[in-house]
Write a protein that holds these residues in place. Structure first.
Motif, PDB file in Angstrom:
ATOM      1  N   LEU A 190       0.810  -1.217   0.000  1.00 67.37           N
ATOM      2  CA  LEU A 190       0.000   0.000   0.000  1.00 67.37           C
ATOM      3  C   LEU A 190       0.850   1.277   0.000  1.00 67.37           C
ATOM      4  O   LEU A 190       0.298   2.377   0.093  1.00 67.37           O
ATOM      5  N   PHE A 191       2.170   1.114  -0.069  1.00 67.03           N
ATOM      6  CA  PHE A 191       3.090   2.257  -0.107  1.00 67.03           C
ATOM      7  C   PHE A 191       2.912   3.151   1.127  1.00 67.03           C
ATOM      8  O   PHE A 191       2.781   4.370   1.039  1.00 67.03           O
ATOM      9  N   LEU A 192       2.892   2.505   2.287  1.00 73.30           N
ATOM     10  CA  LEU A 192       2.735   3.208   3.555  1.00 73.30           C
ATOM     11  C   LEU A 192       3.884   2.856   4.483  1.00 73.30           C
ATOM     12  O   LEU A 192       4.541   1.824   4.319  1.00 73.30           O
ATOM     13  N   ALA A 193       4.114   3.704   5.464  1.00 72.46           N
ATOM     14  CA  ALA A 193       5.078   3.367   6.506  1.00 72.46           C
ATOM     15  C   ALA A 193       4.489   2.260   7.381  1.00 72.46           C
ATOM     16  O   ALA A 193       3.269   2.201   7.578  1.00 72.46           O
ATOM     17  N   GLU A 194       5.337   1.393   7.910  1.00 70.02           N
ATOM     18  CA  GLU A 194       4.838   0.297   8.734  1.00 70.02           C
ATOM     19  C   GLU A 194       4.121   0.819   9.971  1.00 70.02           C
ATOM     20  O   GLU A 194       3.131   0.238  10.421  1.00 70.02           O
ATOM     21  N   ALA A 195       4.593   1.943  10.520  1.00 74.23           N
ATOM     22  CA  ALA A 195       3.924   2.540  11.681  1.00 74.23           C
ATOM     23  C   ALA A 195       2.514   2.987  11.322  1.00 74.23           C
ATOM     24  O   ALA A 195       1.583   2.869  12.132  1.00 74.23           O
ATOM     25  N   THR A 196       2.346   3.478  10.104  1.00 69.43           N
ATOM     26  CA  THR A 196       1.016   3.900   9.646  1.00 69.43           C
ATOM     27  C   THR A 196       0.098   2.695   9.510  1.00 69.43           C
ATOM     28  O   THR A 196      -1.085   2.746   9.874  1.00 69.43           O
ATOM     29  N   VAL A 197       0.627   1.604   8.988  1.00 70.91           N
ATOM     30  CA  VAL A 197      -0.153   0.376   8.859  1.00 70.91           C
ATOM     31  C   VAL A 197      -0.608  -0.102  10.228  1.00 70.91           C
ATOM     32  O   VAL A 197      -1.770  -0.464  10.430  1.00 70.91           O
ATOM     33  N   LYS A 198       0.303  -0.103  11.205  1.00 75.01           N
ATOM     34  CA  LYS A 198      -0.045  -0.534  12.563  1.00 75.01           C
ATOM     35  C   LYS A 198      -1.170   0.326  13.128  1.00 75.01           C
ATOM     36  O   LYS A 198      -2.073  -0.167  13.799  1.00 75.01           O
ATOM     37  N   SER A 199      -1.125   1.623  12.838  1.00 77.11           N
ATOM     38  CA  SER A 199      -2.169   2.538  13.305  1.00 77.11           C
ATOM     39  C   SER A 199      -3.510   2.191  12.667  1.00 77.11           C
ATOM     40  O   SER A 199      -4.544   2.157  13.342  1.00 77.11           O
ATOM     41  N   HIS A 200      -3.498   1.918  11.362  1.00 77.02           N
ATOM     42  CA  HIS A 200      -4.734   1.542  10.663  1.00 77.02           C
ATOM     43  C   HIS A 200      -5.297   0.235  11.220  1.00 77.02           C
ATOM     44  O   HIS A 200      -6.512   0.098  11.413  1.00 77.02           O
ATOM     45  N   VAL A 201      -4.410  -0.735  11.467  1.00 80.88           N
ATOM     46  CA  VAL A 201      -4.849  -2.023  11.995  1.00 80.88           C
ATOM     47  C   VAL A 201      -5.502  -1.846  13.364  1.00 80.88           C
ATOM     48  O   VAL A 201      -6.590  -2.377  13.622  1.00 80.88           O
ATOM     49  N   SER A 202      -4.868  -1.096  14.234  1.00 82.24           N
ATOM     50  CA  SER A 202      -5.421  -0.864  15.568  1.00 82.24           C
ATOM     51  C   SER A 202      -6.775  -0.171  15.485  1.00 82.24           C
ATOM     52  O   SER A 202      -7.716  -0.530  16.205  1.00 82.24           O
ATOM     53  N   SER A 203      -6.876   0.804  14.597  1.00 83.23           N
ATOM     54  CA  SER A 203      -8.122   1.551  14.444  1.00 83.23           C
ATOM     55  C   SER A 203      -9.252   0.668  13.950  1.00 83.23           C
ATOM     56  O   SER A 203     -10.360   0.678  14.487  1.00 83.23           O
ATOM     57  N   LEU A 204      -8.978  -0.133  12.922  1.00 83.21           N
ATOM     58  CA  LEU A 204     -10.055  -0.946  12.360  1.00 83.21           C
ATOM     59  C   LEU A 204     -10.483  -2.061  13.309  1.00 83.21           C
ATOM     60  O   LEU A 204     -11.666  -2.421  13.372  1.00 83.21           O
ATOM     61  N   LEU A 205      -9.536  -2.616  14.083  1.00 80.58           N
ATOM     62  CA  LEU A 205      -9.901  -3.636  15.063  1.00 80.58           C
ATOM     63  C   LEU A 205     -10.873  -3.063  16.086  1.00 80.58           C
ATOM     64  O   LEU A 205     -11.847  -3.708  16.476  1.00 80.58           O
ATOM     65  N   ALA A 206     -10.614  -1.820  16.512  1.00 75.70           N
ATOM     66  CA  ALA A 206     -11.501  -1.177  17.482  1.00 75.70           C
ATOM     67  C   ALA A 206     -12.869  -0.893  16.869  1.00 75.70           C
ATOM     68  O   ALA A 206     -13.904  -1.109  17.509  1.00 75.70           O
TER      69      ALA A 206
END
Length: 230
Positions: A190-206
């Motif tokens: 997705l051409f994103l920073a890994e930290a950004t991906v982790k943030s998206h994952v945490s957000s969508l899980l919630a």
């Protein structure tokens, strides 16, 4: 790093011995117990501090699925299901029961060790050859024979509302998760920073109200975001 305390639950002594031998080479992993059925696993986890349980499915007295439900429901440890793919429906039930992932019984030692470390660290196992196969088979049962005009159940309506709460990017991340991609692979795709991906994952899980990545993949199929074969 703290020592990871592991419980082995399998009615076959040779299997338990093999896994114990593989894990014993790691300085940060300790096999604290070996039990022969699901009830013994539940009792041991209730009486001892256990981080990860390697759980067989088909065992006497109490099967691994019910044992997983009882252990995870009480917050007594995280469960990795041991499988030979004899019954895919058992495996899906185990996901719903709170399992954090799956491991093939013929796994290489490094895969077993990586799995224990991953689950102990709060991650879920989403190996494509295991998790996606199980989820897709169940999804086919859910959607394969249902007519398009069939009204949604209350649960399906709730899932659609949760799905609608996701941003487009979060939906993209969830689709990629369902294909078994790690955070690093997601970032590259997705051409994103890994930290950004982790943030998206945490957000969508919630937002979709699930505990981990395995539950998120189940949601992706059950909500209709992904259809079998996609």
């Amino acid at each position: 790093m703290d020592t990871i305390r592991v419980l082995l639950a399998d009615d076959q002594g040779l299997v338990r011995a093999g896994f114990a031998t593989m894990l014993s080479v790691e300085d940060d992993i300790e096999v604290v117990g070996q039990v022969t059925n699901g009830q013994e696993a539940v009792d041991f986890a209730a009486a001892n501090n256990v981080d990860v349980i390697l759980m067989d499915v088909q065992m006497p007295v109490l099967d691994g699925i019910r044992a997983t439900e009882l252990i995870t429901g009480a917050g007594r440890g995280k469960v990795i299901i041991l499988t030979t793919f004899e019954r895919d429906d058992y495996l899906f039930d185990a996901i719903r029961g709170g399992a954090s992932g799956f491991l093939l019984k013929n796994a290489e030692p490094e895969d077993l060790i990586a799995a224990v470390h991953a689950v102990a660290g709060g991650y879920a196992l989403l190996a494509p050859e295991v998790t996606v196969r199980v989820i897709e088979r169940f999804a086919k049962q859910l959607h394969g024979n249902a007519p398009p005009e069939k009204p949604l159940t209350a649960e399906q309506q709730h899932q659609r509302k949760l799905l609608d709460s996701l941003t487009q990017r979060e939906k993209e991340v969830l689709v990629c998760m369902a294909s078994g991609l790690s955070n690093a692979e997601l970032a590259k795709k997705l051409f994103l920073a890994e930290a950004t991906v982790k943030s998206h994952v945490s957000s969508l899980l919630a937002k979709i109200q699930v505990r981990d990545r395995v539950q998120a993949v189940v949601f992706a199929y059950e909500s209709g975001l992904i259809r079998p074969g996609e």
